[in-house]
Design a protein around this motif. Structure first.
Motif, PDB file in Angstrom:
ATOM      1  N   GLY A   2      -9.332   1.087   0.365  1.00 27.89           N
ATOM      2  CA  GLY A   2      -8.077   1.648  -0.118  1.00 27.89           C
ATOM      3  C   GLY A   2      -7.772   2.949   0.595  1.00 27.89           C
ATOM      4  O   GLY A   2      -8.680   3.701   0.981  1.00 27.89           O
ATOM      5  N   PHE A   3      -6.487   3.216   0.780  1.00 28.51           N
ATOM      6  CA  PHE A   3      -6.064   4.442   1.447  1.00 28.51           C
ATOM      7  C   PHE A   3      -4.866   5.011   0.704  1.00 28.51           C
ATOM      8  O   PHE A   3      -3.939   4.289   0.344  1.00 28.51           O
ATOM      9  N   ARG A   4      -4.930   6.312   0.461  1.00 32.15           N
ATOM     10  CA  ARG A   4      -3.815   6.975  -0.221  1.00 32.15           C
ATOM     11  C   ARG A   4      -3.516   8.279   0.485  1.00 32.15           C
ATOM     12  O   ARG A   4      -4.402   9.114   0.659  1.00 32.15           O
ATOM     13  N   SER A   5      -2.263   8.425   0.900  1.00 34.92           N
ATOM     14  CA  SER A   5      -1.850   9.655   1.558  1.00 34.92           C
ATOM     15  C   SER A   5      -0.385   9.899   1.249  1.00 34.92           C
ATOM     16  O   SER A   5       0.486   9.140   1.704  1.00 34.92           O
TER      17      SER A   5
ATOM     18  N   TYR B 176       2.258   6.943   0.483  1.00 37.50           N
ATOM     19  CA  TYR B 176       1.814   5.591   0.812  1.00 37.50           C
ATOM     20  C   TYR B 176       0.452   5.309   0.190  1.00 37.50           C
ATOM     21  O   TYR B 176      -0.472   6.118   0.283  1.00 37.50           O
ATOM     22  N   HIS B 177       0.347   4.154  -0.464  1.00 39.52           N
ATOM     23  CA  HIS B 177      -0.931   3.648  -0.966  1.00 39.52           C
ATOM     24  C   HIS B 177      -1.152   2.277  -0.345  1.00 39.52           C
ATOM     25  O   HIS B 177      -0.279   1.410  -0.414  1.00 39.52           O
ATOM     26  N   GLY B 178      -2.322   2.078   0.238  1.00 40.84           N
ATOM     27  CA  GLY B 178      -2.663   0.780   0.805  1.00 40.84           C
ATOM     28  C   GLY B 178      -3.973   0.267   0.231  1.00 40.84           C
ATOM     29  O   GLY B 178      -4.892   1.035  -0.050  1.00 40.84           O
ATOM     30  N   ASP B 179      -4.047  -1.040   0.069  1.00 44.16           N
ATOM     31  CA  ASP B 179      -5.258  -1.661  -0.476  1.00 44.16           C
ATOM     32  C   ASP B 179      -5.504  -2.961   0.283  1.00 44.16           C
ATOM     33  O   ASP B 179      -4.769  -3.942   0.124  1.00 44.16           O
TER      34      ASP B 179
ATOM     35  N   LEU C 238      -3.273  -7.601   1.599  1.00 44.82           N
ATOM     36  CA  LEU C 238      -2.905  -6.213   1.871  1.00 44.82           C
ATOM     37  C   LEU C 238      -1.767  -5.831   0.943  1.00 44.82           C
ATOM     38  O   LEU C 238      -0.684  -6.420   0.996  1.00 44.82           O
ATOM     39  N   ASP C 239      -2.028  -4.849   0.094  1.00 44.53           N
ATOM     40  CA  ASP C 239      -1.034  -4.357  -0.864  1.00 44.53           C
ATOM     41  C   ASP C 239      -0.557  -2.995  -0.387  1.00 44.53           C
ATOM     42  O   ASP C 239      -1.330  -2.039  -0.286  1.00 44.53           O
TER      43      ASP C 239
END
Length: 763
Positions: A298-301, A304-307, A346-347
């Motif tokens: 997971g990435f959050r910046s 934008y949030h990605g999973d 990919l969310d």
């Protein structure tokens, strides 16, 4: 398709962002003291935190906009509060003490609300609750949810049934994407392990507005395991032993999170011998094994949030046909299935000023192999000794001689997408528009086929809005779908088994309208009217041959029409600090219902069935009572009743309709006591009535009752937590046959007594 993604890219790159902090404190209404450990969650952003020793919480990097803040804590009524960011001052949230159990967020509906605030009734159960029942697999565990049952082929294969509808009429979502694994087949299991799944949500009734074709009967929505809280890590390992199948299960996982990056990895392996019935006989070749691997990043910046998640599930499952060779071997015999499911998802969540865009992409690959029965001679060596050397030697010979080529080898490749834009909130209105679609290809590599090589294309567009007042919620929506099916011919014209090419297109408009009204804080009613549709699947359109997994010759019908239905659902709920009571009635009218009808012919020693259509109706519902008398909050007395009746227009009953049942449970949640914590125990009795409302090719099924019980606790050694669990099913060792068992025609009973022993260590 290119234009859709181009528009999404332009939208993302042209919106401006705003970054803000959000701070607040949660207090007890009666004492004005801070509430420690309360969960604070912003549903639109899918982020949460826990209050500290002063009851305070903080979020960073929040975009400008209006959000719903959901606050919950054990012993308090959950609360939702609308907030505007940026906020000029710290928030103060007041919670009222309550003996009612803490509510959770519903993810499967578009506005992510508490169930008490949701217009649509959604059933939810955590995997912790399901595992306590001692269920061997996820499909069996789901039967604890009112209105949900399972079609089984032994213990290794189970298919969810929602209010009498199953297979392609129930859509499964995992990791946020539509799951495809040739689910039309009666003997094709769920194909998903409960390992790495946090909770299950069930939408009972047509959900085509949100999910398109195949959601005619409902949706099973599996929420994946959450990442570790920010700046923490966790390592855990578990082991489970099942006495009936001498089955073992090992599970281990690791997860860690920083401010921006999150990671998790979980592996699971389990293997089972043939299950034993109540009369102490093992069902030959009901053994199975399963590997499961799940990982995620997971990435959050900022905005934008990605999973990104991946799941590999590989299983080898025997197809039981008789009670013959008595063995505890775990080597699968022919016939058996060997299935691999790959799910990559990919969310993406993009947050703008007062609005957001959610884009989910999925790639799925299903590799299904079926090996036919070549071991007729082995049963000549049956023995009464379960661990005899002779029988083990026989099984090894069978595998060495006949394990090379798969009779059926099918690859199903699916790409799906789901994009939803959440408009800025306008007063009391929240609105969402979206597009969904699927590209699917089926290829055959074996000498036999169930369905021909084919491609399927789906496209749908939807709009839904939610109107919220203090005591009234209204939700409505409309959707259009198009599906095209293009299959290749198989065989030679005029020869047995010839399948002509099919080129069909199916279209449907669907809608939903629902109202929730609070007569008082304790008394709530919901009324929902929804339509749904299902395009015929490839098996129904093209079949022409023996299906060895079901022992019948199936003939498809290339002229089949859409199944189309509408369902009226009425739910009444009353709850206070001492008890809850609910009733949920439904009426479901289905046009062009597709089913298999026996012709009376025999081909290749198999009875011939052909796919036909007729209008049908289904009705019934669920009712329940939950008593938790205050101040005895640790005591829970629960009872649920479910009924489904399904009929064709000509008056004949529909097949595979679950029998009436009552589940009574006495549960003790003892909480923390001295050096033990989260202690619990339960005893339950599920009574299944006689099923005499059967289709013309079904037999009636006698009633029976199953007694279950269990207990569990946890304790800590320094920083290590140890969880212990013991649960037993069918403790009286009842010999019975479920109406939804595919082994019923061979008069093979279901599983007898099983005790499950589990331990889990968390570091």
């Amino acid at each position: 398709m290119k234009n859709i993604f181009l528009l999404l890219f332009i939208a993302v790159t042209t919106f401006s962002y705003g970054q803000n902090s959000l701070n607040g404190q949660v207090k007890d209404e009666s004492t004005n003291q801070p509430v420690v450990g309360a969960t604070v969650y912003i549903s639109k952003l899918d982020i949460g935190t826990i209050t500290d020793l002063d009851g305070e919480f903080s979020f960073q990097g929040i975009s400008n906009g209006t959000y719903n803040l959901l606050v919950s804590s054990l012993g308090y009524s959950s609360r939702t509060r609308s907030i505007v960011v940026p906020s000029k001052e710290a928030l103060e949230i007041i919670l009222s003490p309550s003996a009612i159990e803490m509510e959770e967020i519903i993810i499967s509906t578009p506005f992510h609300q508490l169930q008490s605030e949701n217009v649509m009734k959604v059933e939810r159960a955590t995997l912790e609750e399901i595992s306590r029942t001692g269920a061997i697999n996820l499909a069996e565990g789901l039967t604890q949810i009112a209105g949900v049952e399972s079609i089984t082929t032994g213990t290794g294969i189970g298919k969810p049934v929602i209010r009498g509808l199953s297979s392609n009429r129930v859509l499964v979502y995992t990791q946020g994407v539509r799951f495809e694994n040739q689910q039309f087949g009666d003997e094709h299991g769920l194909g998903i392990s409960d390992s790495g799944v946090e909770s299950v949500e069930v939408i009972k009734g047509p959900a085509s507005l949100l999910y398109g074709s195949d959601a005619l009967g409902g949706v099973l929505y599996l929420n994946p395991e959450r990442y570790a809280p920010v700046r923490t890590s966790q390592l855990d390992a578990g082991f489970t032993y099942n006495t009936n199948t001498e089955g073992i299960r090992t599970n281990a996982g690791f997860k860690a999170s920083s401010n921006k990056l999150k990671f998790l990895l979980r592996g699971n392996y389990e293997v089972h011998s043939d299950y034993k019935t109540g009369n102490e006989q093992r069902v030959t070749n009901s053994r199975f094994d399963e590997w499961d691997l799940k990982t995620g990043v997971g990435f959050r910046s900022g905005d934008y949030h990605g999973d990104l998640r991946y799941n590999l599930n590989a299983s080898k499952t025997g197809i039981p046909e008789e009670i013959g060779l008595q063995s505890t071997s775990k080597d699968v015999l022919e016939p058996y299935q060997q299935v691999q499911n790959h799910v990559l998802s990919l969310d993406n969540k993009f947050y703008f000023d007062n609005s957001s865009l959610d884009v989910k992409l999925g790639y799925l690959f299903n590799d299904r192999k079926e090996f036919e029965d070549h071991h007729e001679h082995e049963h000549e060596h049956e023995t009464d000794h379960e661990h005899g050397e002779e029988e083990e030697h026989d099984e090894e010979e069978v595998h060495e001689e006949h394990g090379e080529e798969a009779a059926l080898d099918t690859h199903l490749e699916t790409i799906n997408y789901d994009a939803k834009y959440h408009f800025p909130r306008m007063g009391d209105f929240e609105t969402i528009v979206g597009v969904q679609g699927m590209f699917q290809n089926n290829k055959n590599f074996g000498e036999e086929i169930l369905i021909p090589d084919a491609s399927i294309r789906d496209f749908g567009i939807l709009a839904t809005t939610h109107y919220h007042l203090d005591n009234l919620d209204i939700q409505a929506g409309i959707r259009y779908d198009n599906r095209s099916i293009d299959s290749e011919s198989f065989g030679e014209t005029g020869h047995e088994g010839f399948i002509p090419a099919v080129d069909r297109k199916f279209n449907s408009f669907n809608g939903a309208f629902g109202v929730k009204y609070d007569f008082s804080p304790a008394f709530v009613t919901r009324i929902n009217l929804a339509t749904g549709f299902r395009a015929p699947n490839l098996a129904e359109l093209t079949s022409n041959g023996s299906h060895h997994g079901t022992n019948r010759y199936e003939i498809g019908n290339a002229s089949l029409k859409n199944e189309q239905n509408y369902q009226l659902d009425l739910a009444l709920e009353y709850r206070n600090e001492h008890f809850e009571v609910f009733t949920n009635a439904f009426y479901n009218n289905i046009s062009n219902y597709i089913y298999l009808n026996p012709t009376g012919e025999i081909i290749d020693d198999n009875n011939v069935f052909e796919y036909v259509q007729n209008n049908a109706e289904m009705y019934g519902g669920e009712a329940g009572l939950h008593i938790h008398p205050h101040p005895l909050d640790w005591l829970h007395i629960e009872s649920t009743y479910e009924l489904v009746i399904g009929k064709q227009e000509n008056g004949n009953y529909l097949p595979l309709i679950p029998a009436q049942s009552i589940l009574n449970t006495l549960r003790f949640e003892l909480g923390d006591q001295k050096w033990l914590s989260e202690s619990y125990s339960f005893i339950s009795l599920k009574s299944i009535f006689e099923q005499n409302r059967t289709s013309i090719f079904e037999t009636e099924t006698a009633g029976y009752s199953l007694l279950s019980a269990g207990f569990g606790t946890s304790f800590s050694i320094d920083t290590t937590e140890v969880q212990l669990r013991v649960s037993g099913k069918n403790l009286l060792n009842e010999t019975y046959i479920s109406h939804l068992s595919r082994l019923k025609t061979d008069e093979i009973p279901n599983m007898g007594r099983n005790v499950s022993l589990g331990v889990k260590v968390i570091l």
